[in-house]
Design an enzyme around this catalytic site. Structure first.
Site, PDB file in Angstrom:
ATOM      1  NE  ARG A  59       9.482  -2.261  -4.325  1.00  0.00           N
ATOM      2  CZ  ARG A  59      10.423  -2.754  -5.121  1.00  0.00           C
ATOM      3  NH1 ARG A  59      11.614  -2.222  -5.144  1.00  0.00           N
ATOM      4  NH2 ARG A  59      10.174  -3.777  -5.890  1.00  0.00           N
ATOM      5  CG  ASP A  68       9.998  -5.012  -8.709  1.00  0.00           C
ATOM      6  OD1 ASP A  68       9.039  -4.605  -8.035  1.00  0.00           O
ATOM      7  OD2 ASP A  68      10.833  -4.267  -9.232  1.00  0.00           O
ATOM      8  CG  ASP A  98       7.873  -0.622 -10.377  1.00  0.00           C
ATOM      9  OD1 ASP A  98       8.865  -1.371 -10.459  1.00  0.00           O
ATOM     10  OD2 ASP A  98       7.865   0.552 -10.785  1.00  0.00           O
TER      11      ASP A  98
END
Length: 113
Positions: A59, A68, A98
């Site tokens: 994403r 995150d 990520d």
């Protein structure tokens, strides 16, 4: 139900209890959020707004890292991105920090990588 609560960029996002009849307060970045004294909850599901996504669960967010950090702080929560189908791209290359999504919901599809 819990909603995100943000104080400033240097602090982690918290998930605070919210009853649908309770008023929301103005927060930074134009957010409306529960009052700071609301109970903090452990989320089972974190709905995450997306700027872009691919079908592998990668994403693009807003770039501040709030989600995150929230994903790392709540590792048992199911991570669901929310986007429009036009925000899908073929492939994204995630950075090492990520955290991938478990699913993506669009107006036309439920995607599970």
């Amino acid at each position: 139900m819990a909603l995100p609560h943000v104080i400033r960029r240097s602090l982690p996002m918290r998930f605070l209890s919210w009853a649908t009849e309770a008023a929301l307060i103005a927060g930074p970045f134009g957010l409306h959020q529960p009052a700071e004294d609301a109970a903090e909850l452990e989320p089972d599901i974190i709905l995450t707004p997306l700027v872009g996504f691919d079908r592998s669960g990668n994403r693009i967010g807003q770039g501040a890292g709030y989600y995150d950090r929230a994903f790392l702080a709540h590792p048992n929560a199911w991570r669901v991105g929310v986007a429009l189908s036009v925000q899908e791209v073929d492939t994204l290359t995630p950075d090492p920090w990520d955290v991938p999504l478990h699913a993506i919901a669009t107006e036309s599809d439920w995607i599970t990588p």
